[in-house]
Design an enzyme around this catalytic site. Structure first.
Site, short mmCIF file in Angstrom:
data_model
loop_
_atom_site.label_atom_id
_atom_site.label_comp_id
_atom_site.label_asym_id
_atom_site.label_seq_id
_atom_site.Cartn_x
_atom_site.Cartn_y
_atom_site.Cartn_z
N HIS A 106 0.73 -1.43 0.23
CA HIS A 106 0.15 -0.43 0.29
C HIS A 106 0.73 0.87 -0.18
CE1 HIS A 106 -0.30 1.45 4.47
NE2 HIS A 106 0.36 0.08 4.57
N CYS A 127 0.05 7.26 12.06
CA CYS A 127 0.43 6.40 12.99
C CYS A 127 0.24 6.67 14.38
CB CYS A 127 1.27 5.07 13.35
SG CYS A 127 2.42 4.64 12.09
C1 LIG Z 1 4.47 2.19 6.61
C2 LIG Z 1 5.13 1.40 7.04
C3 LIG Z 1 5.72 -0.03 7.56
C4 LIG Z 1 4.29 0.02 8.14
O1 LIG Z 1 3.59 -0.75 6.97
P1 LIG Z 1 2.19 -2.13 6.68
O2 LIG Z 1 2.09 -2.18 5.54
O3 LIG Z 1 1.53 -1.17 6.88
O4 LIG Z 1 2.46 -3.04 8.16
C5 LIG Z 1 6.36 0.07 8.08
N1 LIG Z 1 8.02 0.99 8.12
C6 LIG Z 1 7.98 1.63 7.85
C7 LIG Z 1 9.35 2.43 7.34
C8 LIG Z 1 6.87 2.49 6.97
O5 LIG Z 1 6.37 3.40 6.23
#
Ligand SMILES: *Cc1c(COP(=O)(O)O)cnc(C)c1O
Length: 369
Positions: A200, A319
């Site tokens: 995503h 987050c």
């Molecule tokens: C978005 C992000 C995540 C988490 O990814 P998800 O697929 O939403 O679990 C982890 N690390 C970094 C650096 C991110 O930008």
């Protein structure tokens, strides 16, 4: 509304959308089934595995599907260190990792007696590779450093750290959720042993990601999700065919060139405009990706802007934006409480138009006057 929060998540590419609809309709069989329909889906899933492997210079047998980068980070870090306890209990990471990496490390510290060294970044938001190397010990089992920081867009010195880990025979994990498809990644050139990515963040669906694990068959990994033997027994659960095929469409169609070209110009324009407003950039002048620009403005209430304005962006990461805590990343690069509350993260894409950026600057000007 103008979306300037692409580092938090991205909309679906048209081709991804079409593939998702098609697969939800047609590919309902269990890809582990032995009949024709199951096998057909399984074959397509293997094609996506190859596509992802090729995109980072890995073998297809070294790619596991997960629910996203958070799960990939859990499987890589907990899966590796807990299966290799006898090798030592020291881990090196940075203090500006994504929340999930810090949460995993805190868990290992508290519940499994691991000793974790959190390397602070330099003032520019880049971790000094020499600091990481200096922290390496006899009992260091793993180094985990993110490729691109999600709040600042700063690029970390992965190649230098990877080489040192290789020389000292320490496993090296990289959270590449923000760099994948924005910077070329070759796991051999960078000496990366484990790598986490997420669909995503590259215009694919939410709820699907992958982890690369070098020499997977020879590496001891403990599952995080125990199940019925899927993914070499390391990640249980029926494979999410539509999500995986949608992920594949994003990997295929969202190219690095596609992603970089127009964004560089927008970044430059934004930086200049911010400086004309008397603001500064928390993102470094060098070693950054153009997609993320963290800025601080004078007399600026960032949280009000984030909640009320039509320009959709974040204070720190998405987050943590529900908490009223100052960003630990901005704190780590020396920002005061007040400074961090007058900072916002703008994240842009090839879909962002210059006219939107001009309107944003106009709005910000009104806002701080
Ligand atoms: C978005 C992000 C995540 C988490 O990814 P998800 O697929 O939403 O679990 C982890 N690390 C970094 C650096 C991110 O930008």
């Amino acid at each position: 509304m103008i979306y300037l929060d692409f580092a938090a998540s991205t909309p679906l590419l048209q081709s991804v959308k079409e593939e998702l609809f098609r697969a939800f309709e047609e590919e309902y069989a269990n890809p582990s089934s032995a009949h024709k329909l199951g096998l057909l889906s399984a074959e397509k899933i293997e094609d996506v595995r190859s596509l992802i492997a090729d995109s980072i210079g890995a073998y297809k047998s070294e790619i596991l599907f997960t629910s996203g980068a958070t799960e990939s980070n859990n499987l890589a870090i907990k899966g590796y260190v807990l299966a290799n306890r006898s090798k030592g209990r020291h881990i090196i990471t940075s203090s500006i990792e994504h929340k999930c990496i810090l949460a995993i490390c805190h868990f290992l510290e508290k519940e499994h007696d691991y000793d974790i060294t959190y390397i602070p970044p330099q003032k520019n938001g880049v971790v000094d590779a020499q600091d990481v190397i200096a922290a390496m010990r006899e009992d260091t089992v793993l180094v985990s450093i993110m490729h691109v920081n999600n709040e600042l867009g700063s690029i970390q010195p992965i190649a230098t750290i990877g080489q040192a880990c290789f020389d000292k025979n320490i496993k090296f994990h990289v959270d590449a959720a923000q760099s994948y498809k924005k910077i070329p990644i070759d796991v051999d050139e960078l000496n990366i042993d484990m790598l986490s990515i997420s669909a995503h963040k590259i215009y694919g669906p939410k709820g699907i990601g992958a982890v690369y694990i070098r020499d997977l068959r020879e590496t001891r990994i403990q599952p995080v999700i125990h199940g019925a033997g899927q993914e070499y027994g390391l990640r249980g659960g029926t494979l999410a065919t539509p999500l995986i095929l949608g992920f594949g469409a994003a990997v295929k169609d969202h190219t690095i060139e596609h992603s970089i070209n127009s964004v560089l110009g927008l970044n430059k324009y934004l930086r200049e405009a911010v400086s004309e407003l008397g603001g500064i950039s928390n993102t470094p002048e060098q070693q950054f990706i153009p997609h993320i620009l963290n800025i601080r403005l004078p007399n600026f209430d960032a949280s009000q802007f984030v909640t009320n304005s039509m320009y959709l962006c974040s204070q720190g990461s998405a987050c943590s934006s529900m908490n009223l805590e100052a960003s630990y990343v901005l704190k780590a690069i020396g920002a005061s409480f007040e400074e961090s509350f007058s900072s916002i993260r703008l994240s842009i894409s090839h879909q962002t138009e210059i006219s939107s950026i001009k309107d944003l600057i106009f709005q910000l000007k009104v806002y701080i006057d």
